[in-house]
Design an enzyme around this catalytic site. Structure first.
Site, PDB file in Angstrom:
ATOM      1  N   LYS A 165      -1.570  32.302 -44.017  1.00 49.37           N
ATOM      2  CA  LYS A 165      -2.808  31.556 -43.743  1.00 49.37           C
ATOM      3  C   LYS A 165      -2.742  30.881 -42.371  1.00 49.37           C
ATOM      4  O   LYS A 165      -3.677  30.952 -41.576  1.00 49.37           O
ATOM      5  CB  LYS A 165      -3.051  30.481 -44.833  1.00 49.37           C
ATOM      6  CG  LYS A 165      -3.192  31.044 -46.229  1.00 49.37           C
ATOM      7  CD  LYS A 165      -3.454  29.969 -47.264  1.00 49.37           C
ATOM      8  CE  LYS A 165      -2.338  28.958 -47.439  1.00 49.37           C
ATOM      9  NZ  LYS A 165      -1.071  29.529 -47.981  1.00 49.37           N
TER      10      LYS A 165
ATOM     11  N   ARG B  58       6.456  26.162 -55.863  1.00 46.94           N
ATOM     12  CA  ARG B  58       5.174  26.240 -55.134  1.00 46.94           C
ATOM     13  C   ARG B  58       4.354  27.434 -55.615  1.00 46.94           C
ATOM     14  O   ARG B  58       3.133  27.351 -55.738  1.00 46.94           O
ATOM     15  CB  ARG B  58       5.431  26.355 -53.620  1.00 46.94           C
ATOM     16  CG  ARG B  58       5.878  25.044 -52.990  1.00 46.94           C
ATOM     17  CD  ARG B  58       6.547  25.269 -51.656  1.00 46.94           C
ATOM     18  NE  ARG B  58       5.648  25.773 -50.643  1.00 46.94           N
ATOM     19  CZ  ARG B  58       6.061  26.426 -49.543  1.00 46.94           C
ATOM     20  NH1 ARG B  58       7.348  26.653 -49.347  1.00 46.94           N
ATOM     21  NH2 ARG B  58       5.190  26.840 -48.674  1.00 46.94           N
TER      22      ARG B  58
HETATM   23  P1  AP5 Z   1       2.507  31.335 -42.531  1.00 41.72           P
HETATM   24  O1  AP5 Z   1       1.377  31.748 -41.667  1.00 41.72           O
HETATM   25  O2  AP5 Z   1       3.300  30.130 -42.157  1.00 41.72           O
HETATM   26  O3  AP5 Z   1       2.009  31.278 -44.074  1.00 41.72           O
HETATM   27  P2  AP5 Z   1       1.102  30.212 -44.825  1.00 41.72           P
HETATM   28  O4  AP5 Z   1       0.267  30.973 -45.797  1.00 41.72           O
HETATM   29  O5  AP5 Z   1       0.409  29.319 -43.862  1.00 41.72           O
HETATM   30  O6  AP5 Z   1       2.262  29.464 -45.610  1.00 41.72           O
HETATM   31  P3  AP5 Z   1       2.506  27.929 -45.950  1.00 41.72           P
HETATM   32  O7  AP5 Z   1       3.855  27.880 -46.620  1.00 41.72           O
HETATM   33  O8  AP5 Z   1       2.321  27.050 -44.757  1.00 41.72           O
HETATM   34  O9  AP5 Z   1       1.430  27.678 -46.980  1.00 41.72           O
HETATM   35  P4  AP5 Z   1       1.438  26.594 -48.042  1.00 41.72           P
HETATM   36  O10 AP5 Z   1       0.072  26.742 -48.553  1.00 41.72           O
HETATM   37  O11 AP5 Z   1       2.476  26.649 -49.068  1.00 41.72           O
HETATM   38  O12 AP5 Z   1       1.877  25.299 -47.249  1.00 41.72           O
HETATM   39  P5  AP5 Z   1       1.077  24.051 -46.716  1.00 41.72           P
HETATM   40  O13 AP5 Z   1       1.655  23.699 -45.420  1.00 41.72           O
HETATM   41  O14 AP5 Z   1      -0.388  24.272 -46.834  1.00 41.72           O
HETATM   42  O15 AP5 Z   1       3.502  32.591 -42.665  1.00 41.72           O
HETATM   43  C1  AP5 Z   1       4.701  32.491 -43.413  1.00 41.72           C
HETATM   44  C2  AP5 Z   1       5.811  33.273 -42.668  1.00 41.72           C
HETATM   45  O16 AP5 Z   1       5.449  34.662 -42.665  1.00 41.72           O
HETATM   46  C3  AP5 Z   1       5.965  32.867 -41.186  1.00 41.72           C
HETATM   47  O17 AP5 Z   1       7.322  32.935 -40.847  1.00 41.72           O
HETATM   48  C4  AP5 Z   1       5.160  33.941 -40.426  1.00 41.72           C
HETATM   49  O18 AP5 Z   1       5.680  34.161 -39.129  1.00 41.72           O
HETATM   50  C5  AP5 Z   1       5.349  35.159 -41.324  1.00 41.72           C
HETATM   51  N1  AP5 Z   1       4.218  36.102 -41.303  1.00 41.72           N
HETATM   52  C6  AP5 Z   1       2.887  35.797 -41.194  1.00 41.72           C
HETATM   53  N2  AP5 Z   1       2.144  36.928 -41.217  1.00 41.72           N
HETATM   54  C7  AP5 Z   1       3.034  37.965 -41.362  1.00 41.72           C
HETATM   55  C8  AP5 Z   1       2.870  39.377 -41.458  1.00 41.72           C
HETATM   56  N3  AP5 Z   1       1.657  39.969 -41.420  1.00 41.72           N
HETATM   57  N4  AP5 Z   1       3.987  40.117 -41.614  1.00 41.72           N
HETATM   58  C9  AP5 Z   1       5.227  39.552 -41.663  1.00 41.72           C
HETATM   59  N5  AP5 Z   1       5.442  38.203 -41.568  1.00 41.72           N
HETATM   60  C10 AP5 Z   1       4.352  37.433 -41.425  1.00 41.72           C
HETATM   61  O19 AP5 Z   1       1.458  22.957 -47.819  1.00 41.72           O
HETATM   62  C11 AP5 Z   1       2.735  22.394 -47.923  1.00 41.72           C
HETATM   63  C12 AP5 Z   1       2.717  21.300 -48.971  1.00 41.72           C
HETATM   64  O20 AP5 Z   1       1.825  20.238 -48.582  1.00 41.72           O
HETATM   65  C13 AP5 Z   1       2.219  21.719 -50.364  1.00 41.72           C
HETATM   66  O21 AP5 Z   1       3.233  22.280 -51.161  1.00 41.72           O
HETATM   67  C14 AP5 Z   1       1.701  20.387 -50.917  1.00 41.72           C
HETATM   68  O22 AP5 Z   1       2.751  19.564 -51.344  1.00 41.72           O
HETATM   69  C15 AP5 Z   1       1.072  19.738 -49.684  1.00 41.72           C
HETATM   70  N6  AP5 Z   1      -0.350  20.101 -49.503  1.00 41.72           N
HETATM   71  C16 AP5 Z   1      -0.890  20.753 -48.449  1.00 41.72           C
HETATM   72  N7  AP5 Z   1      -2.212  20.910 -48.606  1.00 41.72           N
HETATM   73  C17 AP5 Z   1      -2.521  20.346 -49.792  1.00 41.72           C
HETATM   74  C18 AP5 Z   1      -3.730  20.231 -50.529  1.00 41.72           C
HETATM   75  N8  AP5 Z   1      -4.892  20.707 -50.074  1.00 41.72           N
HETATM   76  N9  AP5 Z   1      -3.669  19.600 -51.737  1.00 41.72           N
HETATM   77  C19 AP5 Z   1      -2.508  19.085 -52.218  1.00 41.72           C
HETATM   78  N10 AP5 Z   1      -1.329  19.175 -51.581  1.00 41.72           N
HETATM   79  C20 AP5 Z   1      -1.327  19.811 -50.370  1.00 41.72           C
END
Ligand code: AP5
Length: 215
Positions: A15, A174
């Site tokens: 994402k 997660r």
């Molecule tokens: P990346 O782009 O970083 O993936 P992502 O989907 O953004 O993953 P996140 O782990 O950031 O999502 P998340 O939803 O768990 O975390 P968030 O920060 O929102 O890609 C991942 C990896 O893959 C990277 O190394 C990238 O280079 C690689 N990659 C990308 N595309 C690729 C491809 N096509 N091929 C190969 N490799 C690829 O949330 C973290 C925490 O914050 C949550 O657990 C929660 O505690 C809290 N939180 C955040 N938002 C909320 C909310 N709305 N409500 C409640 N708690 C929340």
């Protein structure tokens, strides 16, 4: 171009990576609730300290905290032509809260793009993710190891780290939280006709092309 999008999908589906490209394409900002929370954690604010206890366990931060944060961020002048929500909403209550906020300001969602990647591939992507703690740039040791070595941090001294919540036991939690609390949003947005499911395997550019096609 005005564009109000939600990027939905399990942790690690890409994402954040795709939000960067969509942001450049449409000229609207990304609102990543995860990035906002991590910035609060780094600044050691009361909100950051409260959020950290949930984040390190792989649990969701309470809905009211998230909705206040997003409502505030949407008031910024650069959000008036639209935004790309990344990692928000994550519960039905957050989606309903967002509906209310958008209605009040006379705005409407254009689409909800759900990126779909098999669990095994997700685990691989998350355990090989690294980021620069100084500027927030995201890398992957399997995908682009050279970029890690050659990173010239625009904000100062580069500091390549692994996210605390990218450890195997937290990844597992997660993913479970996603299935239980976030995946039901697909039905919520399917009913409004806004949901588009997009396969997230392949290169970053291939996935980006599919997202644009879906729009
Ligand atoms: P990346 O782009 O970083 O993936 P992502 O989907 O953004 O993953 P996140 O782990 O950031 O999502 P998340 O939803 O768990 O975390 P968030 O920060 O929102 O890609 C991942 C990896 O893959 C990277 O190394 C990238 O280079 C690689 N990659 C990308 N595309 C690729 C491809 N096509 N091929 C190969 N490799 C690829 O949330 C973290 C925490 O914050 C949550 O657990 C929660 O505690 C809290 N939180 C955040 N938002 C909320 C909310 N709305 N409500 C409640 N708690 C929340």
């Amino acid at each position: 171009m005005a564009m109000m999008l939600i990027l939905l999908g399990a942790p690690g589906v890409g994402k954040g990576t795709q939000a960067q490209k969509l942001m450049a394409h449409f000229g609207v900002p990304q609102i990543s609730t995860g990035d906002i929370l991590r910035a609060e954690v780094r600044r050691k604010t009361p909100l950051g300290q409260q959020a950290l206890t949930y984040m390190n366990k792989g649990e969701l931060v309470p809905d009211n905290v998230i909705l206040d944060m997003v409502a505030q961020r949407l008031k910024a002048s650069n959000a008036k032509n639209g935004v790309i929500f990344d990692g928000f909403p994550r519960t039905i209550a957050q989606a309903q809260g967002l509906d209310g906020i958008l209605k009040q300001s006379g705005k409407k969602l254009d689409a909800v793009l759900s990126i779909e990647v098999p669990v095994q591939r997700i685990e691989e992507r998350l355990s090989s993710r690294r980021s620069c703690a100084t500027c927030g740039a995201v890398f992957n040791v399997l995908l682009n190891p050279d970029e890690i070595d050659n990173h010239e941090c625009p904000k100062g001294q580069p500091l390549i780290v692994q996210r605390e919540d990218d450890r195997p036991e937290t990844i597992e939690r997660r993913l479970k939280v996603y299935t239980e609390q976030t995946e039901p949003l697909k039905d919520y947005y399917r009913q409004t006709g806004l949901l588009k499911e997009v396969p997230g395997e392949g290169t970053v550019s291939e996935v980006f092309s599919r997202l644009l096609q879906a729009l």
